[in-house]
Design a protein around this motif. Sequence first.
Motif, PDB file in Angstrom:
ATOM      1  N   ILE A 169       3.963   4.867  11.627  1.00 29.45           N
ATOM      2  CA  ILE A 169       2.686   4.502  10.577  1.00 29.45           C
ATOM      3  C   ILE A 169       3.039   3.174  10.334  1.00 29.45           C
ATOM      4  CG2 ILE A 169       1.954   4.421   7.963  1.00 29.45           C
ATOM      5  CD1 ILE A 169       2.400   7.516   8.196  1.00 29.45           C
ATOM      6  N   ASP A 170       4.465   2.816  10.089  1.00 28.57           N
ATOM      7  CA  ASP A 170       4.591   1.404  10.068  1.00 28.57           C
ATOM      8  C   ASP A 170       4.065   0.554  11.225  1.00 28.57           C
ATOM      9  OD1 ASP A 170       6.240  -0.768   8.747  1.00 28.57           O
ATOM     10  OD2 ASP A 170       7.667  -0.628  10.473  1.00 28.57           O
ATOM     11  N   TYR A 171       4.441   1.062  12.572  1.00 32.70           N
ATOM     12  CA  TYR A 171       4.168   0.043  13.580  1.00 32.70           C
ATOM     13  C   TYR A 171       2.642  -0.040  13.770  1.00 32.70           C
ATOM     14  CZ  TYR A 171       8.701   0.106  15.812  1.00 32.70           C
ATOM     15  OH  TYR A 171       9.998  -0.153  16.173  1.00 32.70           O
ATOM     16  N   LYS A 172       2.001   1.018  13.307  1.00 37.58           N
ATOM     17  CA  LYS A 172       0.317   1.100  13.492  1.00 37.58           C
ATOM     18  C   LYS A 172      -0.157   0.072  12.378  1.00 37.58           C
ATOM     19  CE  LYS A 172      -3.851   3.613  14.035  1.00 37.58           C
ATOM     20  NZ  LYS A 172      -4.239   4.667  15.134  1.00 37.58           N
ATOM     21  N   ASN A 173       0.503   0.166  11.138  1.00 34.52           N
ATOM     22  CA  ASN A 173       0.176  -0.978  10.092  1.00 34.52           C
ATOM     23  C   ASN A 173       0.427  -2.347  10.615  1.00 34.52           C
ATOM     24  OD1 ASN A 173      -0.676   0.895   8.405  1.00 34.52           O
ATOM     25  ND2 ASN A 173       1.053   1.135   7.208  1.00 34.52           N
ATOM     26  N   LYS A 174       1.553  -2.640  11.448  1.00 31.40           N
ATOM     27  CA  LYS A 174       1.711  -3.824  11.962  1.00 31.40           C
ATOM     28  C   LYS A 174       0.994  -4.115  13.179  1.00 31.40           C
ATOM     29  CE  LYS A 174       6.391  -3.672   9.879  1.00 31.40           C
ATOM     30  NZ  LYS A 174       7.888  -3.792  10.194  1.00 31.40           N
ATOM     31  N   GLU A 175       0.150  -3.438  13.659  1.00 31.11           N
ATOM     32  CA  GLU A 175      -0.599  -3.473  14.788  1.00 31.11           C
ATOM     33  C   GLU A 175       0.352  -3.641  16.170  1.00 31.11           C
ATOM     34  OE1 GLU A 175      -3.398  -6.806  14.213  1.00 31.11           O
ATOM     35  OE2 GLU A 175      -4.656  -5.768  12.611  1.00 31.11           O
ATOM     36  N   LEU A 176       1.095  -2.802  16.002  1.00 31.10           N
ATOM     37  CA  LEU A 176       2.097  -2.751  17.238  1.00 31.10           C
ATOM     38  C   LEU A 176       1.851  -1.540  18.119  1.00 31.10           C
ATOM     39  CD1 LEU A 176       5.347  -4.122  15.441  1.00 31.10           C
ATOM     40  CD2 LEU A 176       3.853  -5.525  17.023  1.00 31.10           C
ATOM     41  N   TYR A 177       1.326  -0.493  17.388  1.00 31.21           N
ATOM     42  CA  TYR A 177       0.939   0.603  17.817  1.00 31.21           C
ATOM     43  C   TYR A 177      -0.481   0.923  17.639  1.00 31.21           C
ATOM     44  CZ  TYR A 177       0.791   5.864  18.857  1.00 31.21           C
ATOM     45  OH  TYR A 177       0.676   6.949  19.300  1.00 31.21           O
ATOM     46  N   SER A 178      -1.266   1.451  18.660  1.00 35.52           N
ATOM     47  CA  SER A 178      -2.713   1.422  18.727  1.00 35.52           C
ATOM     48  C   SER A 178      -3.163   2.871  18.791  1.00 35.52           C
ATOM     49  CB  SER A 178      -3.487   0.577  19.610  1.00 35.52           C
ATOM     50  OG  SER A 178      -2.898   0.947  20.737  1.00 35.52           O
ATOM     51  N   GLY A 179      -2.274   3.788  19.147  1.00 33.89           N
ATOM     52  CA  GLY A 179      -2.594   5.344  19.482  1.00 33.89           C
ATOM     53  C   GLY A 179      -3.046   5.858  18.253  1.00 33.89           C
ATOM     54  N   ASP A 180      -3.358   7.237  18.245  1.00 40.92           N
ATOM     55  CA  ASP A 180      -3.597   8.172  16.993  1.00 40.92           C
ATOM     56  C   ASP A 180      -2.037   8.911  16.979  1.00 40.92           C
ATOM     57  OD1 ASP A 180      -6.081   7.780  16.819  1.00 40.92           O
ATOM     58  OD2 ASP A 180      -6.462   9.365  18.698  1.00 40.92           O
ATOM     59  N   ILE A 181      -2.115   9.344  15.679  1.00 39.18           N
ATOM     60  CA  ILE A 181      -0.945  10.081  15.072  1.00 39.18           C
ATOM     61  C   ILE A 181      -1.256  11.305  14.307  1.00 39.18           C
ATOM     62  CG2 ILE A 181       1.333   9.950  13.476  1.00 39.18           C
ATOM     63  CD1 ILE A 181       0.398   6.949  13.883  1.00 39.18           C
ATOM     64  N   TYR A 182      -0.636  12.536  14.704  1.00 43.64           N
ATOM     65  CA  TYR A 182      -0.721  13.818  14.233  1.00 43.64           C
ATOM     66  C   TYR A 182       0.448  14.171  13.644  1.00 43.64           C
ATOM     67  CZ  TYR A 182      -5.585  14.156  16.247  1.00 43.64           C
ATOM     68  OH  TYR A 182      -6.766  13.966  16.632  1.00 43.64           O
ATOM     69  N   LEU A 183       0.563  14.642  12.200  1.00 37.12           N
ATOM     70  CA  LEU A 183       1.717  15.494  11.780  1.00 37.12           C
ATOM     71  C   LEU A 183       1.391  16.652  11.734  1.00 37.12           C
ATOM     72  CD1 LEU A 183       4.692  15.325  10.415  1.00 37.12           C
ATOM     73  CD2 LEU A 183       3.119  15.268   8.380  1.00 37.12           C
ATOM     74  N   LEU A 184       2.115  17.599  12.230  1.00 37.61           N
ATOM     75  CA  LEU A 184       1.709  18.995  12.479  1.00 37.61           C
ATOM     76  C   LEU A 184       2.261  19.572  11.242  1.00 37.61           C
ATOM     77  CD1 LEU A 184       3.024  19.350  16.318  1.00 37.61           C
ATOM     78  CD2 LEU A 184       0.540  19.394  15.436  1.00 37.61           C
ATOM     79  N   GLY A 185       1.463  19.954  10.205  1.00 36.95           N
ATOM     80  CA  GLY A 185       1.750  20.518   8.986  1.00 36.95           C
ATOM     81  C   GLY A 185       2.328  21.637   8.720  1.00 36.95           C
ATOM     82  N   GLY A 186       3.130  22.033   7.802  1.00 37.02           N
ATOM     83  CA  GLY A 186       3.680  23.122   7.177  1.00 37.02           C
ATOM     84  C   GLY A 186       4.736  22.854   6.151  1.00 37.02           C
ATOM     85  N   LYS A 187       5.590  24.025   6.129  1.00 44.85           N
ATOM     86  CA  LYS A 187       6.753  23.916   5.143  1.00 44.85           C
ATOM     87  C   LYS A 187       7.654  22.664   5.703  1.00 44.85           C
ATOM     88  CE  LYS A 187      10.074  26.839   5.199  1.00 44.85           C
ATOM     89  NZ  LYS A 187      10.846  27.999   5.190  1.00 44.85           N
ATOM     90  N   VAL A 188       7.784  21.883   4.280  1.00 46.93           N
ATOM     91  CA  VAL A 188       8.811  20.769   4.699  1.00 46.93           C
ATOM     92  C   VAL A 188      10.214  21.034   4.463  1.00 46.93           C
ATOM     93  CG1 VAL A 188       9.354  18.463   3.769  1.00 46.93           C
ATOM     94  CG2 VAL A 188       7.173  19.077   3.958  1.00 46.93           C
ATOM     95  N   ASN A 189      11.007  20.853   5.427  1.00 46.99           N
ATOM     96  CA  ASN A 189      12.593  20.977   5.212  1.00 46.99           C
ATOM     97  C   ASN A 189      13.136  19.581   4.979  1.00 46.99           C
ATOM     98  OD1 ASN A 189      15.344  21.009   6.058  1.00 46.99           O
ATOM     99  ND2 ASN A 189      15.036  22.998   7.309  1.00 46.99           N
ATOM    100  N   SER A 190      13.429  19.285   3.673  1.00 44.95           N
ATOM    101  CA  SER A 190      13.953  18.088   3.139  1.00 44.95           C
ATOM    102  C   SER A 190      15.337  17.812   3.641  1.00 44.95           C
ATOM    103  CB  SER A 190      14.017  18.307   1.720  1.00 44.95           C
ATOM    104  OG  SER A 190      14.827  19.221   1.051  1.00 44.95           O
TER     105      SER A 190
END
Length: 261
Positions: free
Chosen positions: A133-154
Motif C-alpha cells: 500500500i505504501d509503495y502504491k501510494n508513492k506510485e512505486l508499485y502499480s499492480g493490484d493487491i489482494y488481502l486474503l481475508g479471515g481471522k487475524v493472528n495479531s
Amino acid sequence: MSLIGEERKDYILNQLNLEGKVKTNDLVDNLNVSSETIRRYLEELEEENKLKRVYGGAVKINLSRDEPSHLKREVLHADEKRKIGRAAATLVEDNDVIFIDDGTTTLHMIDYLLNKKNITVLTISIPALYLLIDYKNKELYSGDIYLLGGKVNSMHSRVTGTLAEKMVENFYADKAFLSVDGLMVEKGITGFDEEKGQLTRQFIKNAKQSIVLSDQSKFGLVQFYKIADLKEIDIIVSDAAAPKEWEDYLVKKDVTWIAAQ
C-alpha cells in the motif's frame, strides 16, 4: 577418513542439516575415530550452541517448538533473508499473478518488485499488505493487491483460518512464494502452525509454480505440521547451495535449487 578436528566437526554439522540428528556409532564408523573423540566433538559443539546432545548422539538445536513472533523473526538471519528475497523477485515476470506467503523472508521480495509491470499480489501477510500500500501510494508499485481475508493472528501479523482458505480457493496464480519452518528431503517442508500450513498447501495447489524461500537454518528441521513433500515444490531459493547429499533427489524430482548471491 582422515580429517582434522575442525573438518570433522563441520562434517557432523552437515549431517545434522541433512538428517536432523546424528548417532555416535555412525560418526565413529564414518570418521574412523574413537567414541571418546566423537563425544568430545559433540561436547564442544554443544558449548558453541550448535547442537543438543542426547543419548547415543545429538540432534539439531531447535530453541523453541513455538513460532517466534513477527517482530522476533524480523531480526533473525536478516541479511540472508534479504538476499533470498532479492533472488526470488527475479523469478517474477511482468503480468504475473503471485501468492506471497506470510513470513519475513517473503516480505523482503516486495522491495524488488517495484520495476515489474502489472503484477497482481495476493497475500495473507499484513506487513506485506502495508508495504505494498505504501509503495502504491508513492506510485512505486502499480499492480493490484489482494488481502486474503479471515481471522487475524495479531502475534504473527497474518490472516488464517477457514475463511482465508475458502478465499484462496477462488484464485489461481502463476507463482506461489512460500515460507517454511523446516526443510528435509525425507520429511518435506514443515511449519509450526497447522492453520497457516493449510493455507500454504492451498497456495501450492492453486499455483502453476511453487517456490520455497528458506535460509539454511531451516535445513534438517522438522516442525509440527507437514505442508508438502519436496517433490511438490518446483524451486527452492536459499542463501546456501543444496547439501550434496540432496542433489540426486532434487534432480530426480525435478526441483530447481537457487543459491542467492
